[in-house]
Scaffold this motif. Structure first.
Motif, PDB file in Angstrom:
ATOM      1  N   GLU A 176       0.826  -1.204   0.000  1.00  0.00           N
ATOM      2  CA  GLU A 176       0.000   0.000   0.000  1.00  0.00           C
ATOM      3  C   GLU A 176       0.864   1.259   0.000  1.00  0.00           C
ATOM      4  O   GLU A 176       0.585   2.234  -0.704  1.00  0.00           O
ATOM      5  CB  GLU A 176      -0.924  -0.006   1.223  1.00  0.00           C
ATOM      6  N   GLN A 177       1.952   1.227   0.790  1.00  0.00           N
ATOM      7  CA  GLN A 177       2.863   2.367   0.814  1.00  0.00           C
ATOM      8  C   GLN A 177       3.492   2.597  -0.561  1.00  0.00           C
ATOM      9  O   GLN A 177       3.621   3.732  -1.013  1.00  0.00           O
ATOM     10  CB  GLN A 177       3.956   2.130   1.866  1.00  0.00           C
ATOM     11  N   LEU A 178       3.881   1.512  -1.214  1.00  0.00           N
ATOM     12  CA  LEU A 178       4.466   1.628  -2.551  1.00  0.00           C
ATOM     13  C   LEU A 178       3.461   2.227  -3.540  1.00  0.00           C
ATOM     14  O   LEU A 178       3.819   3.050  -4.386  1.00  0.00           O
ATOM     15  CB  LEU A 178       4.935   0.255  -3.040  1.00  0.00           C
ATOM     16  N   ARG A 179       2.210   1.813  -3.430  1.00  0.00           N
ATOM     17  CA  ARG A 179       1.190   2.355  -4.316  1.00  0.00           C
ATOM     18  C   ARG A 179       1.030   3.856  -4.082  1.00  0.00           C
ATOM     19  O   ARG A 179       0.936   4.642  -5.049  1.00  0.00           O
ATOM     20  CB  ARG A 179      -0.136   1.640  -4.074  1.00  0.00           C
ATOM     21  N   CYS A 180       1.014   4.279  -2.835  1.00  0.00           N
ATOM     22  CA  CYS A 180       0.881   5.700  -2.521  1.00  0.00           C
ATOM     23  C   CYS A 180       2.084   6.491  -3.044  1.00  0.00           C
ATOM     24  O   CYS A 180       1.934   7.617  -3.524  1.00  0.00           O
ATOM     25  CB  CYS A 180       0.742   5.898  -1.011  1.00  0.00           C
ATOM     26  N   ILE A 181       3.267   5.891  -2.942  1.00  0.00           N
ATOM     27  CA  ILE A 181       4.477   6.555  -3.443  1.00  0.00           C
ATOM     28  C   ILE A 181       4.358   6.813  -4.946  1.00  0.00           C
ATOM     29  O   ILE A 181       4.652   7.904  -5.431  1.00  0.00           O
ATOM     30  CB  ILE A 181       5.720   5.699  -3.123  1.00  0.00           C
ATOM     31  N   LEU A 182       3.921   5.797  -5.684  1.00  0.00           N
ATOM     32  CA  LEU A 182       3.786   5.944  -7.128  1.00  0.00           C
ATOM     33  C   LEU A 182       2.782   7.031  -7.477  1.00  0.00           C
ATOM     34  O   LEU A 182       3.000   7.828  -8.396  1.00  0.00           O
ATOM     35  CB  LEU A 182       3.370   4.609  -7.756  1.00  0.00           C
ATOM     36  N   VAL A 183       1.661   7.076  -6.725  1.00  0.00           N
ATOM     37  CA  VAL A 183       0.634   8.088  -6.990  1.00  0.00           C
ATOM     38  C   VAL A 183       1.171   9.487  -6.699  1.00  0.00           C
ATOM     39  O   VAL A 183       1.040  10.410  -7.510  1.00  0.00           O
ATOM     40  CB  VAL A 183      -0.627   7.811  -6.140  1.00  0.00           C
TER      41      VAL A 183
ATOM     42  N   GLU B  24      -6.567   9.522   8.147  1.00  0.00           N
ATOM     43  CA  GLU B  24      -6.756  10.740   7.371  1.00  0.00           C
ATOM     44  C   GLU B  24      -5.943  10.714   6.082  1.00  0.00           C
ATOM     45  O   GLU B  24      -6.385  11.239   5.052  1.00  0.00           O
ATOM     46  CB  GLU B  24      -6.398  11.961   8.223  1.00  0.00           C
ATOM     47  N   GLU B  25      -4.759  10.111   6.118  1.00  0.00           N
ATOM     48  CA  GLU B  25      -3.966   9.981   4.890  1.00  0.00           C
ATOM     49  C   GLU B  25      -4.697   9.107   3.868  1.00  0.00           C
ATOM     50  O   GLU B  25      -4.735   9.420   2.674  1.00  0.00           O
ATOM     51  CB  GLU B  25      -2.602   9.380   5.203  1.00  0.00           C
ATOM     52  N   LEU B  26      -5.275   8.013   4.342  1.00  0.00           N
ATOM     53  CA  LEU B  26      -6.012   7.123   3.444  1.00  0.00           C
ATOM     54  C   LEU B  26      -7.254   7.805   2.880  1.00  0.00           C
ATOM     55  O   LEU B  26      -7.579   7.652   1.696  1.00  0.00           O
ATOM     56  CB  LEU B  26      -6.398   5.841   4.181  1.00  0.00           C
TER      57      LEU B  26
ATOM     58  N   GLY C 257     -10.139  10.425  -1.597  1.00  0.00           N
ATOM     59  CA  GLY C 257     -10.753  11.574  -2.248  1.00  0.00           C
ATOM     60  C   GLY C 257     -10.061  11.921  -3.559  1.00  0.00           C
ATOM     61  O   GLY C 257     -10.713  12.271  -4.540  1.00  0.00           O
ATOM     62  N   ALA C 258      -8.726  11.802  -3.561  1.00  0.00           N
ATOM     63  CA  ALA C 258      -7.979  12.063  -4.798  1.00  0.00           C
ATOM     64  C   ALA C 258      -8.343  11.044  -5.872  1.00  0.00           C
ATOM     65  O   ALA C 258      -8.481  11.388  -7.051  1.00  0.00           O
ATOM     66  CB  ALA C 258      -6.481  12.037  -4.515  1.00  0.00           C
ATOM     67  N   ALA C 259      -8.503   9.783  -5.462  1.00  0.00           N
ATOM     68  CA  ALA C 259      -8.901   8.747  -6.417  1.00  0.00           C
ATOM     69  C   ALA C 259     -10.294   9.022  -6.972  1.00  0.00           C
ATOM     70  O   ALA C 259     -10.554   8.814  -8.169  1.00  0.00           O
ATOM     71  CB  ALA C 259      -8.844   7.373  -5.749  1.00  0.00           C
TER      72      ALA C 259
ATOM     73  N   ARG D 171     -11.680  11.978  -7.359  1.00  0.00           N
ATOM     74  CA  ARG D 171     -11.569  13.085  -8.317  1.00  0.00           C
ATOM     75  C   ARG D 171     -10.944  12.629  -9.634  1.00  0.00           C
ATOM     76  O   ARG D 171     -11.230  13.202 -10.687  1.00  0.00           O
ATOM     77  CB  ARG D 171     -10.751  14.218  -7.698  1.00  0.00           C
ATOM     78  N   ALA D 172     -10.113  11.586  -9.553  1.00  0.00           N
ATOM     79  CA  ALA D 172      -9.502  11.038 -10.764  1.00  0.00           C
ATOM     80  C   ALA D 172     -10.424  10.067 -11.484  1.00  0.00           C
ATOM     81  O   ALA D 172     -10.065   9.528 -12.532  1.00  0.00           O
ATOM     82  CB  ALA D 172      -8.180  10.348 -10.410  1.00  0.00           C
ATOM     83  N   GLY D 173     -11.595   9.813 -10.903  1.00  0.00           N
ATOM     84  CA  GLY D 173     -12.563   8.924 -11.532  1.00  0.00           C
ATOM     85  C   GLY D 173     -12.375   7.457 -11.224  1.00  0.00           C
ATOM     86  O   GLY D 173     -13.017   6.605 -11.845  1.00  0.00           O
ATOM     87  N   ASP D 174     -11.532   7.129 -10.243  1.00  0.00           N
ATOM     88  CA  ASP D 174     -11.267   5.726  -9.893  1.00  0.00           C
ATOM     89  C   ASP D 174     -12.002   5.385  -8.594  1.00  0.00           C
ATOM     90  O   ASP D 174     -11.423   5.342  -7.517  1.00  0.00           O
ATOM     91  CB  ASP D 174      -9.764   5.505  -9.736  1.00  0.00           C
ATOM     92  N   LEU D 175     -13.302   5.135  -8.705  1.00  0.00           N
ATOM     93  CA  LEU D 175     -14.105   4.866  -7.515  1.00  0.00           C
ATOM     94  C   LEU D 175     -13.742   3.537  -6.866  1.00  0.00           C
ATOM     95  O   LEU D 175     -13.865   3.383  -5.649  1.00  0.00           O
ATOM     96  CB  LEU D 175     -15.594   4.892  -7.869  1.00  0.00           C
ATOM     97  N   SER D 176     -13.298   2.557  -7.644  1.00  0.00           N
ATOM     98  CA  SER D 176     -12.887   1.278  -7.065  1.00  0.00           C
ATOM     99  C   SER D 176     -11.720   1.479  -6.111  1.00  0.00           C
ATOM    100  O   SER D 176     -11.665   0.885  -5.032  1.00  0.00           O
ATOM    101  CB  SER D 176     -12.501   0.293  -8.170  1.00  0.00           C
TER     102      SER D 176
END
Length: 360
Positions: A49-56, A207-209, A214-216, A218-223
């Motif tokens: 999960e941390q790696l995914r957040c880093i990439l985003v 809160e970070e999650l 929320g960013a996802a 706004r990007a249209g990625d509801l999943s």
């Protein structure tokens, strides 16, 4: 170790959390997920999960690009760092203003207070002492004065004297790793606070999650929004700050409990927008049993049942909530609940009759 100058010159790295910088540094040193998880005392899925957040956050396409970025920004220096070995505590990334390396402390407040030092559970003493630690953990970005701690933990029963310094001293002893001289609780002219970059608190993780969810959205990625919100809800382990005394703990209990309900509603709304009606109904039904007087929860459950073609059950939810509001609070349903009922009745009014059911 990464150089201070390189870190300060890389806004993208500065945007990462302390834990994310640790993970990125370990990744740049050539470690795999399992090795990073072992070295940082984390579950492997948390590392992922941390790696995914880093990439985003860095706008990178994959982990290979992240490794290159770690070198380009100076986070990892060629020839230095642990190659294919467990991550040692000294790999932590520090800015010039950060304290010397210290023990890694994790504090969980979303349930009975629990703490882990370097991945191992630690006893932080009696409940008032736990409440002092909780007060510090709930204010990660500022110092908390002695008077604030007295008011928040003891309220009108404030004992005065040196009770706060004594409890802080005991906490420092409990939260010290081996012979490490660096405490995780600092003191300045404004009061006490947890050392930045050394302590992770589950409330802040939620809160970070939620921000990422929320960013996802706004990007249209509801999943992705649903997945991140589910991760945030998983951090709740029961009643927040359970058993801790004092006005601060009582207020935070209410706030965090309401926060959990709001997150569950938000997740269910996203699920409905994705067409995952059955999942939303199941989760909202359980939430409605926990919160029988919560009109927004009842209204959202009615909408989910309506979407699932279960209008009669939706009306049962309205009637049940109306009775509870009248019996417990002596009030009538609010506009939100009435609108949900009217939407169901209006749909019944425009539904085709038996003779028209097969007409295209």
């Amino acid at each position: 170790m990464p150089t201070t100058t390189a870190l300060q010159g890389s806004p993208s790295v500065a945007a990462l959390t302390f834990r994310e910088r640790e993970v990125l540094y370990a990744l740049g040193c050539g470690l795999g997920d399992a090795e990073i998880a072992d070295g940082l005392a984390l579950p492997e899925h948390v590392v992922a999960e941390q790696l995914r957040c880093i990439l985003v956050k860095l706008g990178l396409p994959d982990r290979t690009a992240a490794i290159v970025h770690a070198f380009d920004c100076g986070l990892v220096v060629p020839g230095q760092g642990p190659r294919r070995q467990a991550v040692a505590p000294e790999i932590t990334v520090r800015r010039q203003t950060d304290p010397a390396p210290g023990p890694w402390l994790r504090v969980s407040l979303l349930g009975p207070l629990r703490a882990w030092l370097a991945g191992r559970p630690v006893d932080v003493g009696p409940v008032r002492q736990q409440a002092v630690l909780a007060a510090l953990a709930l204010s990660p970005d500022r110092s908390v004065s002695r008077q604030e701690l007295l008011d928040g933990v003891w309220g009108m029963e404030s004992p005065g004297g040196n009770v706060v310094p004594v409890y802080v001293y005991r906490l420092r002893k409990s939260l010290r790793l081996g012979e490490c001289p660096n405490p995780v609780i600092r003191r300045d002219r404004y009061g006490y606070g947890l050392v930045r970059g050394v302590v992770e608190v589950d409330v802040a993780c939620v809160e970070e999650l939620v921000t990422a969810a929320g960013a996802a959205e706004r990007a249209g990625d509801l999943s992705e929004s649903v997945r991140l919100c589910a991760r945030a809800l998983d951090l709740f382990r029961g009643e927040p700050l359970a058993g801790l005394p004092g006005p601060l703990a009582e207020l935070e209990r209410l706030r965090l409990a309401e926060r959990r309900v709001t997150l569950a509603q938000r997740k269910a709304d996203w699920e409905l927008r994705l067409g995952r009606v059955a999942e939303a109904i199941a989760e909202l039904s359980a939430l409605a049993l926990e919160e029988p007087l919560n009109e927004p929860v009842a209204a959202l459950l009615m909408r989910a049942l309506q979407r699932g073609g279960r209008r009669a059950e939706a009306m049962v939810v309205f009637d049940r909530t109306r009775r509870r509001l009248a019996d417990d609070l002596g009030v009538a349903p609010g506009e939100l609940l009435r609108r949900a009922r009217w939407a169901i009745l209006r749909e019944d009014d425009v539904s085709p009759g038996p003779g028209l059911a097969g007409v295209a």
